[in-house]
Design a protein around this motif. Structure first.
Motif, mmCIF file in Angstrom:
data_model
loop_
_atom_site.group_PDB
_atom_site.id
_atom_site.type_symbol
_atom_site.label_atom_id
_atom_site.label_comp_id
_atom_site.label_asym_id
_atom_site.label_seq_id
_atom_site.Cartn_x
_atom_site.Cartn_y
_atom_site.Cartn_z
ATOM 1 N N TYR A 56 52.499 28.231 33.224
ATOM 2 C CA TYR A 56 51.912 29.126 32.440
ATOM 3 C C TYR A 56 52.118 30.487 32.642
ATOM 4 C CZ TYR A 56 48.996 24.974 31.816
ATOM 5 O OH TYR A 56 48.457 23.752 31.303
ATOM 6 N N ASN A 66 36.841 31.215 34.637
ATOM 7 C CA ASN A 66 37.929 30.612 34.017
ATOM 8 C C ASN A 66 37.544 29.222 33.234
ATOM 9 O OD1 ASN A 66 40.564 29.093 33.907
ATOM 10 N ND2 ASN A 66 41.156 29.826 35.635
ATOM 11 N N TYR A 118 49.276 34.280 25.803
ATOM 12 C CA TYR A 118 49.915 33.384 26.980
ATOM 13 C C TYR A 118 50.683 32.115 26.440
ATOM 14 C CZ TYR A 118 46.168 29.875 25.411
ATOM 15 O OH TYR A 118 45.515 28.974 24.472
ATOM 16 N N TYR A 150 35.048 27.495 37.165
ATOM 17 C CA TYR A 150 35.962 27.909 37.902
ATOM 18 C C TYR A 150 36.065 29.251 38.057
ATOM 19 C CZ TYR A 150 40.547 28.255 40.268
ATOM 20 O OH TYR A 150 41.626 28.752 41.273
ATOM 21 N N GLY A 195 40.115 27.009 27.335
ATOM 22 C CA GLY A 195 40.136 27.573 26.057
ATOM 23 C C GLY A 195 41.513 27.529 25.319
ATOM 24 N N TYR A 247 39.190 38.866 42.461
ATOM 25 C CA TYR A 247 40.425 39.633 42.875
ATOM 26 C C TYR A 247 40.329 41.054 43.194
ATOM 27 C CZ TYR A 247 43.118 36.382 39.538
ATOM 28 O OH TYR A 247 43.675 35.063 39.175
ATOM 29 N N ALA A 303 45.333 26.454 27.157
ATOM 30 C CA ALA A 303 45.190 26.666 28.784
ATOM 31 C C ALA A 303 43.838 27.302 29.330
ATOM 32 C CB ALA A 303 46.532 27.690 28.998
ATOM 33 N N ARG A 304 43.632 27.210 30.536
ATOM 34 C CA ARG A 304 42.740 27.663 31.075
ATOM 35 C C ARG A 304 42.760 29.243 31.003
ATOM 36 N NH1 ARG A 304 38.735 25.763 34.111
ATOM 37 N NH2 ARG A 304 38.729 23.691 34.585
ATOM 38 N N GLN A 305 41.754 29.806 30.503
ATOM 39 C CA GLN A 305 41.660 31.353 30.297
ATOM 40 C C GLN A 305 40.599 32.184 30.879
ATOM 41 O OE1 GLN A 305 41.632 32.628 26.105
ATOM 42 N NE2 GLN A 305 42.596 30.688 25.360
ATOM 43 N N LEU A 306 41.118 33.105 31.600
ATOM 44 C CA LEU A 306 40.263 34.043 32.493
ATOM 45 C C LEU A 306 39.498 35.161 31.566
ATOM 46 C CD1 LEU A 306 42.483 34.986 35.510
ATOM 47 C CD2 LEU A 306 40.451 33.548 35.537
ATOM 48 N N GLN A 351 45.460 32.404 38.776
ATOM 49 C CA GLN A 351 46.619 33.106 38.325
ATOM 50 C C GLN A 351 46.891 34.484 39.304
ATOM 51 O OE1 GLN A 351 45.657 34.684 34.087
ATOM 52 N NE2 GLN A 351 44.810 32.732 33.704
ATOM 53 N N ILE A 407 36.953 33.260 39.994
ATOM 54 C CA ILE A 407 37.993 33.948 41.119
ATOM 55 C C ILE A 407 37.615 35.330 41.169
ATOM 56 C CG2 ILE A 407 40.158 34.391 41.457
ATOM 57 C CD1 ILE A 407 40.891 32.343 38.913
ATOM 58 N N LEU A 457 40.311 43.544 32.376
ATOM 59 C CA LEU A 457 41.651 43.039 31.723
ATOM 60 C C LEU A 457 41.207 42.151 30.526
ATOM 61 C CD1 LEU A 457 42.039 43.024 35.066
ATOM 62 C CD2 LEU A 457 44.313 42.454 34.365
ATOM 63 N N TYR A 494 48.118 40.431 29.655
ATOM 64 C CA TYR A 494 46.957 41.319 29.561
ATOM 65 C C TYR A 494 47.100 42.622 29.314
ATOM 66 C CZ TYR A 494 44.709 37.131 31.927
ATOM 67 O OH TYR A 494 43.962 35.921 32.151
ATOM 68 N N PHE A 502 37.166 42.511 41.027
ATOM 69 C CA PHE A 502 36.840 41.722 39.762
ATOM 70 C C PHE A 502 36.405 40.491 40.049
ATOM 71 C CE2 PHE A 502 38.402 44.843 36.810
ATOM 72 C CZ PHE A 502 39.434 45.599 37.437
ATOM 73 N N LEU A 526 42.946 39.225 27.745
ATOM 74 C CA LEU A 526 44.187 38.536 27.522
ATOM 75 C C LEU A 526 44.698 38.708 26.186
ATOM 76 C CD1 LEU A 526 46.027 36.157 28.496
ATOM 77 C CD2 LEU A 526 44.123 34.496 27.219
ATOM 78 N N TYR A 548 51.067 34.759 31.385
ATOM 79 C CA TYR A 548 50.142 35.333 30.540
ATOM 80 C C TYR A 548 50.232 36.838 30.277
ATOM 81 C CZ TYR A 548 47.495 31.519 32.208
ATOM 82 O OH TYR A 548 46.954 30.033 32.517
ATOM 83 N N PHE A 570 37.449 38.602 32.603
ATOM 84 C CA PHE A 570 37.322 39.213 33.863
ATOM 85 C C PHE A 570 35.847 40.264 33.264
ATOM 86 C CE2 PHE A 570 40.817 39.324 36.494
ATOM 87 C CZ PHE A 570 41.660 38.720 35.766
ATOM 88 N N GLY A 571 35.193 40.573 34.580
ATOM 89 C CA GLY A 571 34.278 41.684 34.476
ATOM 90 C C GLY A 571 34.962 43.033 34.376
#
Lengths: 111, 114
Positions: free
Chosen positions: A31, B93, A48, B32, B96, B36, B99-102, A100, B34, A43, A35, B89, A45, A33, B104-105
């Motif tokens: 994968y 996840n 992708y 999920y 969507g 950062y 693929a999985r999409q992030l 990622q 994450i 950020l 951004y 941040f 998207l 991407y 973000f705040g």
């Protein structure tokens, strides 16, 4: 970072010109991407890829196209750049169901 | 619409103290999460992640807590150091498209005071 190289790192161009940004990975991740990061928006998207020649749109895809002809390269093209596309662009890569990892970005200014 | 947000845009802590950065999410389908860290001029750097079947996960000096009941996520940094100064941040996840999409705040700026 994480075997990701973005080029160029900085670019200044004029409205209406085409621009291509390159992301190159050495991790063989499936994968990839693109951004953009703007103040107040975090950020977001753009597009992708989930494999060679397999791409899909993200949240802010208008005005952008992408191509992935090899596993290691993912290109982002602005066909006719506009001032609203001035931003910092980040590429990210990942394996299936893994976090990622991001490159260090390309700062693009469109005058 | 669905969103990931942070309670505070800035946080200042004394060196050596513990830091807590909070995050609210609203997509109940997210499974999920994450955290950062982003330093000036660099890309986001992965810190720690947690899946929805867990409520706590620890790393080196960092702990992530997940409260699914109130859709809240927090990052705790123990013994905060000057090198921890950065923007943090959270990202959710969810699957969507292909693929999985992030999502973000907008980030919290952590400043460590001497």
């Amino acid at each position: 970072d994480a075997g990701i190289t973005q080029s160029p790192r900085h670019k200044v161009t004029e409205t209406g010109t085409p621009v291509t940004l390159r992301c190159h990975q050495t991790e063989n991740h499936r994968y990839m991407y693109w951004y953009r990061q703007d103040p107040g928006h975090g950020l977001r998207l753009i597009h992708y890829s989930y494999g060679v020649k397999d791409t899909d749109k993200g949240e802010v895809s208008d005005g952008y196209s992408v191509s992935r002809s090899k596993t290691e390269d993912f290109l982002l093209t602005l066909e006719s750049a506009t001032s609203s596309q001035t931003s910092v662009y980040f590429c990210a890569i990942s394996r299936e169901d893994q976090p990622q990892h991001f490159g260090d970005g390309t700062r693009l200014s469109i005058l | 619409g669905e969103s990931v947000g942070l309670h505070l845009p800035t946080l200042s802590v004394q060196e050596g103290d513990n830091s807590i950065i909070n995050c609210a999410y609203s997509n109940s389908a997210s499974d999920y999460f994450i955290w950062y860290k982003q330093e000036s001029g660099k890309g986001p750097q992965f810190i720690i992640d947690i899946r929805s079947n867990m409520d706590k996960r620890q790393g080196q000096r960092v702990t992530v807590l997940l409260n699914k009941t109130v859709k809240h996520l927090s990052l705790q940094i123990a013994a905060t150091q000057p090198g921890d100064s950065a923007v943090y941040f959270c990202a959710e996840n969810a699957m969507g498209g292909s693929a999985r999409q992030l999502t973000f705040g907008s980030g919290t700026q952590l400043t460590v005071l001497p």
